[in-house]
Scaffold this motif. Structure first.
Motif, PDB file in Angstrom:
ATOM      1  N   PRO A   9       0.848  -1.197   0.000  1.00  0.00           N
ATOM      2  CA  PRO A   9       0.000   0.000   0.000  1.00  0.00           C
ATOM      3  C   PRO A   9       0.882   1.245   0.000  1.00  0.00           C
ATOM      4  CG  PRO A   9       0.043  -0.993   2.178  1.00  0.00           C
ATOM      5  CD  PRO A   9       0.792  -1.917   1.259  1.00  0.00           C
ATOM      6  N   PRO A  10       0.356   2.365  -0.453  1.00  0.00           N
ATOM      7  CA  PRO A  10       1.168   3.587  -0.422  1.00  0.00           C
ATOM      8  C   PRO A  10       1.525   3.950   1.019  1.00  0.00           C
ATOM      9  CG  PRO A  10      -1.103   4.100  -0.992  1.00  0.00           C
ATOM     10  CD  PRO A  10      -0.985   2.608  -0.952  1.00  0.00           C
ATOM     11  N   PRO A  11       2.686   4.551   1.230  1.00  0.00           N
ATOM     12  CA  PRO A  11       3.151   4.845   2.585  1.00  0.00           C
ATOM     13  C   PRO A  11       2.548   6.129   3.143  1.00  0.00           C
ATOM     14  CG  PRO A  11       4.764   5.588   1.014  1.00  0.00           C
ATOM     15  CD  PRO A  11       3.666   4.924   0.223  1.00  0.00           C
ATOM     16  N   LEU A  12       1.262   6.288   2.988  1.00  0.00           N
ATOM     17  CA  LEU A  12       0.585   7.514   3.404  1.00  0.00           C
ATOM     18  C   LEU A  12      -0.167   7.290   4.700  1.00  0.00           C
ATOM     19  CD1 LEU A  12      -0.823   8.556  -0.079  1.00  0.00           C
ATOM     20  CD2 LEU A  12       1.322   9.262   0.985  1.00  0.00           C
ATOM     21  N   GLU A  13      -0.044   8.241   5.597  1.00  0.00           N
ATOM     22  CA  GLU A  13      -0.761   8.188   6.872  1.00  0.00           C
ATOM     23  C   GLU A  13      -1.398   9.541   7.124  1.00  0.00           C
ATOM     24  OE1 GLU A  13       1.566   6.676  10.099  1.00  0.00           O
ATOM     25  OE2 GLU A  13       2.530   5.167   8.850  1.00  0.00           O
ATOM     26  N   ILE A  14      -2.440   9.547   7.921  1.00  0.00           N
ATOM     27  CA  ILE A  14      -3.083  10.800   8.306  1.00  0.00           C
ATOM     28  C   ILE A  14      -2.735  11.059   9.759  1.00  0.00           C
ATOM     29  CG2 ILE A  14      -5.279  12.014   8.588  1.00  0.00           C
ATOM     30  CD1 ILE A  14      -6.408  10.197   6.360  1.00  0.00           C
ATOM     31  N   ASN A  15      -2.108  12.221  10.003  1.00  0.00           N
ATOM     32  CA  ASN A  15      -1.694  12.520  11.370  1.00  0.00           C
ATOM     33  C   ASN A  15      -2.851  13.113  12.175  1.00  0.00           C
ATOM     34  OD1 ASN A  15      -1.837  15.257  10.724  1.00  0.00           O
ATOM     35  ND2 ASN A  15       0.368  15.566  10.683  1.00  0.00           N
ATOM     36  N   ALA A  16      -2.578  13.511  13.398  1.00  0.00           N
ATOM     37  CA  ALA A  16      -3.610  14.020  14.307  1.00  0.00           C
ATOM     38  C   ALA A  16      -4.272  15.301  13.797  1.00  0.00           C
ATOM     39  CB  ALA A  16      -3.010  14.269  15.688  1.00  0.00           C
ATOM     40  N   ASP A  17      -3.572  16.026  12.930  1.00  0.00           N
ATOM     41  CA  ASP A  17      -4.124  17.273  12.370  1.00  0.00           C
ATOM     42  C   ASP A  17      -4.848  17.040  11.042  1.00  0.00           C
ATOM     43  OD1 ASP A  17      -3.087  18.869  14.473  1.00  0.00           O
ATOM     44  OD2 ASP A  17      -1.112  18.810  13.521  1.00  0.00           O
ATOM     45  N   ASN A  18      -5.097  15.777  10.710  1.00  0.00           N
ATOM     46  CA  ASN A  18      -5.736  15.398   9.444  1.00  0.00           C
ATOM     47  C   ASN A  18      -4.920  15.804   8.223  1.00  0.00           C
ATOM     48  OD1 ASN A  18      -7.923  13.931  10.327  1.00  0.00           O
ATOM     49  ND2 ASN A  18      -9.243  15.727  10.499  1.00  0.00           N
ATOM     50  N   VAL A  19      -3.607  15.753   8.367  1.00  0.00           N
ATOM     51  CA  VAL A  19      -2.692  16.047   7.272  1.00  0.00           C
ATOM     52  C   VAL A  19      -2.081  14.724   6.813  1.00  0.00           C
ATOM     53  CG1 VAL A  19      -0.575  17.261   6.616  1.00  0.00           C
ATOM     54  CG2 VAL A  19      -2.198  18.336   8.185  1.00  0.00           C
ATOM     55  N   VAL A  20      -2.051  14.514   5.503  1.00  0.00           N
ATOM     56  CA  VAL A  20      -1.473  13.288   4.962  1.00  0.00           C
ATOM     57  C   VAL A  20       0.048  13.441   4.945  1.00  0.00           C
ATOM     58  CG1 VAL A  20      -1.349  11.722   2.993  1.00  0.00           C
ATOM     59  CG2 VAL A  20      -3.515  12.831   3.559  1.00  0.00           C
ATOM     60  N   ILE A  21       0.719  12.506   5.606  1.00  0.00           N
ATOM     61  CA  ILE A  21       2.179  12.517   5.675  1.00  0.00           C
ATOM     62  C   ILE A  21       2.720  11.240   5.035  1.00  0.00           C
ATOM     63  CG2 ILE A  21       2.360  14.014   7.696  1.00  0.00           C
ATOM     64  CD1 ILE A  21       2.647  11.480   9.411  1.00  0.00           C
ATOM     65  N   ILE A  22       4.006  11.274   4.714  1.00  0.00           N
ATOM     66  CA  ILE A  22       4.660  10.131   4.099  1.00  0.00           C
ATOM     67  C   ILE A  22       5.273   9.273   5.201  1.00  0.00           C
ATOM     68  CG2 ILE A  22       6.332   9.378   2.351  1.00  0.00           C
ATOM     69  CD1 ILE A  22       4.080  11.352   1.357  1.00  0.00           C
ATOM     70  N   GLY A  23       4.742   8.058   5.360  1.00  0.00           N
ATOM     71  CA  GLY A  23       5.267   7.114   6.343  1.00  0.00           C
ATOM     72  C   GLY A  23       5.309   7.674   7.738  1.00  0.00           C
ATOM     73  N   GLN A  24       6.407   7.419   8.406  1.00  0.00           N
ATOM     74  CA  GLN A  24       6.595   7.872   9.792  1.00  0.00           C
ATOM     75  C   GLN A  24       7.332   9.203   9.853  1.00  0.00           C
ATOM     76  OE1 GLN A  24       5.342   6.163  12.521  1.00  0.00           O
ATOM     77  NE2 GLN A  24       4.345   4.960  10.933  1.00  0.00           N
ATOM     78  N   THR A  25       7.298   9.973   8.765  1.00  0.00           N
ATOM     79  CA  THR A  25       7.996  11.256   8.719  1.00  0.00           C
ATOM     80  C   THR A  25       7.015  12.391   8.970  1.00  0.00           C
ATOM     81  OG1 THR A  25       7.634  11.743   6.370  1.00  0.00           O
ATOM     82  CG2 THR A  25       9.460  10.264   6.919  1.00  0.00           C
ATOM     83  N   ARG A  26       7.535  13.608   8.915  1.00  0.00           N
ATOM     84  CA  ARG A  26       6.679  14.783   8.991  1.00  0.00           C
ATOM     85  C   ARG A  26       6.544  15.451   7.630  1.00  0.00           C
ATOM     86  NH1 ARG A  26       9.128  17.797  14.133  1.00  0.00           N
ATOM     87  NH2 ARG A  26       8.933  19.467  12.628  1.00  0.00           N
ATOM     88  N   VAL A  27       7.073  14.805   6.601  1.00  0.00           N
ATOM     89  CA  VAL A  27       6.976  15.331   5.242  1.00  0.00           C
ATOM     90  C   VAL A  27       5.558  15.061   4.729  1.00  0.00           C
ATOM     91  CG1 VAL A  27       7.902  15.261   2.897  1.00  0.00           C
ATOM     92  CG2 VAL A  27       9.429  14.883   4.857  1.00  0.00           C
ATOM     93  N   THR A  28       4.921  16.110   4.229  1.00  0.00           N
ATOM     94  CA  THR A  28       3.524  15.987   3.820  1.00  0.00           C
ATOM     95  C   THR A  28       3.390  15.549   2.367  1.00  0.00           C
ATOM     96  OG1 THR A  28       3.370  18.287   3.096  1.00  0.00           O
ATOM     97  CG2 THR A  28       2.855  17.823   5.429  1.00  0.00           C
ATOM     98  N   LEU A  29       2.218  15.016   2.072  1.00  0.00           N
ATOM     99  CA  LEU A  29       1.875  14.679   0.692  1.00  0.00           C
ATOM    100  C   LEU A  29       1.947  15.934  -0.158  1.00  0.00           C
ATOM    101  CD1 LEU A  29       0.764  12.721  -1.463  1.00  0.00           C
ATOM    102  CD2 LEU A  29      -1.531  13.267  -0.622  1.00  0.00           C
ATOM    103  N   ASP A  30       1.516  17.057   0.385  1.00  0.00           N
ATOM    104  CA  ASP A  30       1.563  18.343  -0.320  1.00  0.00           C
ATOM    105  C   ASP A  30       2.979  18.615  -0.822  1.00  0.00           C
ATOM    106  OD1 ASP A  30      -0.289  18.200   1.920  1.00  0.00           O
ATOM    107  OD2 ASP A  30      -0.852  20.252   1.491  1.00  0.00           O
ATOM    108  N   THR A  31       3.954  18.428   0.048  1.00  0.00           N
ATOM    109  CA  THR A  31       5.341  18.723  -0.279  1.00  0.00           C
ATOM    110  C   THR A  31       5.833  17.865  -1.433  1.00  0.00           C
ATOM    111  OG1 THR A  31       5.805  19.391   1.991  1.00  0.00           O
ATOM    112  CG2 THR A  31       7.696  18.756   0.642  1.00  0.00           C
ATOM    113  N   VAL A  32       5.622  16.565  -1.339  1.00  0.00           N
ATOM    114  CA  VAL A  32       6.114  15.653  -2.376  1.00  0.00           C
ATOM    115  C   VAL A  32       5.430  15.932  -3.707  1.00  0.00           C
ATOM    116  CG1 VAL A  32       6.276  13.233  -3.085  1.00  0.00           C
ATOM    117  CG2 VAL A  32       6.832  13.883  -0.736  1.00  0.00           C
TER     118      VAL A  32
END
Length: 112
Positions: A9-32
């Motif tokens: 599956p894609p390494p995407l997670e939704i953090n507590a702020d409802n922001v999609v991040i890449i894996g266990q990082t703080r890099v957002t889907l927006d950034t990539v």
């Protein structure tokens, strides 16, 4: 010999702020997605954000390309939220004259 092909599956997670991040990082889907749209390669993205894994960047780009309309809707929603937060912050603290206020505050602190 039989080879089992398993799609990760894609390494995407939704953090507590409802922001999609890449894996266990703080890099957002927006950034990539944004850097990818500027013709930055997956290797260069990993160079810029070394916390990312190359395979995760490729998987994120593949997810974006396969679900472009959904991701673009999400990104538009994020831009709207960002503009709203920026407006709220500017209302609370007018950015005009902030340098002068900070310098005045600094002088007052030195005088004390």
């Amino acid at each position: 010999m039989t080879v089992a092909i398993v799609a990760d599956p894609p390494p995407l997670e939704i953090n507590a702020d409802n922001v999609v991040i890449i894996g266990q990082t703080r890099v957002t889907l927006d950034t990539v997605v944004n850097v990818f749209k500027h013709w930055i390669t997956a290797e260069e993205i990993v160079h810029r954000y070394p916390v990312l894994k190359l395979a995760d960047v490729y998987a994120t780009i593949a997810f974006y390309l396969n679900h472009q309309q959904m991701v673009e809707s999400y990104l538009a929603e994020r831009r709207t939220q960002s503009a709203s937060v920026r407006k709220m912050n500017e209302t609370r603290l007018d950015p005009k004259g902030i340098r002068d206020r900070l310098l005045t505050h600094k002088r007052e602190q030195k005088a004390s």
